[in-house]
Design an enzyme around this catalytic site. Structure first.
Site, mmCIF file in Angstrom:
data_model
loop_
_atom_site.group_PDB
_atom_site.id
_atom_site.type_symbol
_atom_site.label_atom_id
_atom_site.label_comp_id
_atom_site.label_asym_id
_atom_site.label_seq_id
_atom_site.Cartn_x
_atom_site.Cartn_y
_atom_site.Cartn_z
ATOM 1 N N ASN A 97 -17.914 44.372 -56.358
ATOM 2 C CA ASN A 97 -16.839 44.690 -55.523
ATOM 3 C C ASN A 97 -16.645 43.536 -54.366
ATOM 4 O O ASN A 97 -16.353 43.804 -53.379
ATOM 5 C CB ASN A 97 -17.112 46.130 -54.914
ATOM 6 C CG ASN A 97 -15.760 46.853 -54.117
ATOM 7 O OD1 ASN A 97 -15.988 47.541 -53.207
ATOM 8 N ND2 ASN A 97 -14.515 46.262 -54.619
ATOM 9 N N CYS A 149 -15.799 40.198 -55.879
ATOM 10 C CA CYS A 149 -15.019 39.216 -56.448
ATOM 11 C C CYS A 149 -13.717 39.638 -57.080
ATOM 12 O O CYS A 149 -12.747 39.695 -56.753
ATOM 13 C CB CYS A 149 -15.961 38.653 -57.502
ATOM 14 S SG CYS A 149 -17.365 37.540 -56.906
ATOM 15 N N ARG A 150 -13.874 40.336 -58.379
ATOM 16 C CA ARG A 150 -12.683 40.749 -59.049
ATOM 17 C C ARG A 150 -11.923 41.899 -58.643
ATOM 18 O O ARG A 150 -10.870 41.835 -58.697
ATOM 19 C CB ARG A 150 -13.151 41.026 -60.675
ATOM 20 C CG ARG A 150 -13.614 39.770 -61.205
ATOM 21 C CD ARG A 150 -14.264 40.104 -62.536
ATOM 22 N NE ARG A 150 -15.695 40.602 -62.502
ATOM 23 C CZ ARG A 150 -16.365 41.112 -63.242
ATOM 24 N NH1 ARG A 150 -15.961 41.090 -64.424
ATOM 25 N NH2 ARG A 150 -17.504 41.718 -62.811
ATOM 26 N N SER A 151 -12.651 43.057 -58.286
ATOM 27 C CA SER A 151 -12.085 44.243 -57.948
ATOM 28 C C SER A 151 -11.298 44.179 -56.535
ATOM 29 O O SER A 151 -10.131 44.674 -56.638
ATOM 30 C CB SER A 151 -13.011 45.638 -58.126
ATOM 31 O OG SER A 151 -14.028 45.522 -57.197
ATOM 32 N N ASP A 207 -16.319 37.522 -64.896
ATOM 33 C CA ASP A 207 -17.163 37.460 -63.574
ATOM 34 C C ASP A 207 -17.340 35.893 -63.130
ATOM 35 O O ASP A 207 -17.923 35.185 -63.885
ATOM 36 C CB ASP A 207 -18.414 38.167 -63.779
ATOM 37 C CG ASP A 207 -19.381 38.336 -62.466
ATOM 38 O OD1 ASP A 207 -18.826 37.750 -61.548
ATOM 39 O OD2 ASP A 207 -20.269 38.785 -62.682
ATOM 40 N N CYS A 238 -15.479 46.766 -60.387
ATOM 41 C CA CYS A 238 -16.149 45.624 -60.989
ATOM 42 C C CYS A 238 -17.741 45.756 -60.744
ATOM 43 O O CYS A 238 -18.055 46.808 -60.026
ATOM 44 C CB CYS A 238 -15.819 44.341 -60.581
ATOM 45 S SG CYS A 238 -15.800 43.790 -58.876
HETATM 46 P P1 4NP Z 1 -17.706 40.925 -59.211
HETATM 47 O O1 4NP Z 1 -18.807 39.855 -59.364
HETATM 48 O O2 4NP Z 1 -18.204 42.211 -60.168
HETATM 49 O O3 4NP Z 1 -16.406 40.446 -59.662
HETATM 50 O O4 4NP Z 1 -17.889 41.480 -57.590
HETATM 51 C C1 4NP Z 1 -20.021 39.900 -59.142
HETATM 52 C C2 4NP Z 1 -20.641 40.029 -57.864
HETATM 53 C C3 4NP Z 1 -21.941 40.005 -57.254
HETATM 54 C C4 4NP Z 1 -22.918 40.200 -58.492
HETATM 55 C C5 4NP Z 1 -22.614 40.260 -59.822
HETATM 56 C C6 4NP Z 1 -21.068 40.253 -59.994
HETATM 57 N N1 4NP Z 1 -24.392 40.161 -58.313
HETATM 58 O O5 4NP Z 1 -25.140 40.199 -59.335
HETATM 59 O O6 4NP Z 1 -24.779 40.090 -57.012
#
Ligand code: 4NP
Length: 156
Positions: A15, A17-19, A127, A12
Site C-alpha cells: 500500500n 506503491c501501486r494501490s 511491483d 497491493c
Molecule cells: P506495493 O509495493 O505492493 O505496490 O506497495 C511494495 C511495497 C513494499 C514491499 C513490497 C511491495 N515490501 O516488501 O516492503
C-alpha cells in the site's frame, strides 16, 4: 464516505506503491468527471510493513508529475472491507490470492484484477518497489489510468 455511492478499494502488498497510485488516479478521474457523489475510493495493503506510512517517494513524485494529489497513508486490508466496498481490485495474482484468503464467505465485494479493464490487455500491474528508478511507477500510473478510465466508462 457517502452511503449511496459505489465504493472501490485498491489493494497491493505494501500500500505504498501501486494501490495508492490506483486510488489517486481513480479519485482524479472522479473529480474530472464531477462524479464525487457517485463514487468513493480507498486503498489498503495485504502486508503489514508500511502501515501508517506515506507512499514511496517515487510514487509521490510520479503522481505529482501528472498533477495528481494524494494524501493517504498505508493501512491493512480488513474483513469489514469486504462488506463496505463493491469492488476490490488487486494488482497481481499474488494480491488476488491474498485478498481471497481474507474474504469472508458472504463477501459483498467483487474481487478482480484491475488489469482486467486494460483496453491494451496488460493484466498484471507489476511491483516496482525493488526497482532502482521510477520508470516502473510511471508505467504503473499509465496502466492504472487506462484501467480506471475503462472501468468508469463501463460501470458509471
Ligand atoms: P506495493 O509495493 O505492493 O505496490 O506497495 C511494495 C511495497 C513494499 C514491499 C513490497 C511491495 N515490501 O516488501 O516492503
Amino acid at each position: 464516505m457517502e452511503n449511496q455511492c459505489k465504493k472501490v478499494l485498491f489493494v497491493c502488498l505494501g500500500n505504498i506503491c501501486r494501490s495508492p497510485i490506483g486510488e489517486a488516479v481513480f479519485q482524479h478521474l472522479i473529480e474530472q468527471r464531477g462524479l464525487q457523489d457517485k463514487w468513493a475510493t480507498d486503498s489498503a495493503a495485504t502486508g503489514p510493513w508500511h502501515i501508517g506510512k506515506s507512499p514511496d517517494s517515487r510514487a509521490r513524485s510520479t503522481l505529482k508529475k501528472h498533477g495528481i494529489e494524494y494524501n493517504g497513508k498505508a493501512r491493512l486490508l480488513t474483513r469489514d472491507d469486504f462488506n463496505t466496498f463493491d469492488f476490490i481490485f488487486g494488482m497481481d495474482e499474488n494480491n488476488i490470492s491474498d485478498i481471497k484468503a481474507e474474504a469472508p464467505r458472504n463477501s459483498k465485494a467483487e474481487i478482480m484484477l484491475l488489469g482486467e479493464f486494460d483496453p491494451q490487455g496488460e493484466r498484471i500491474i507489476r511491483d516496482p518497489y525493488y526497482d532502482s528508478g521510477a520508470a516502473g511507477f510511471e508505467k504503473c500510473l499509465q496502466q492504472c489510468m487506462r484501467c480506471c478510465t475503462e472501468f468508469l466508462d463501463r460501470y458509471n
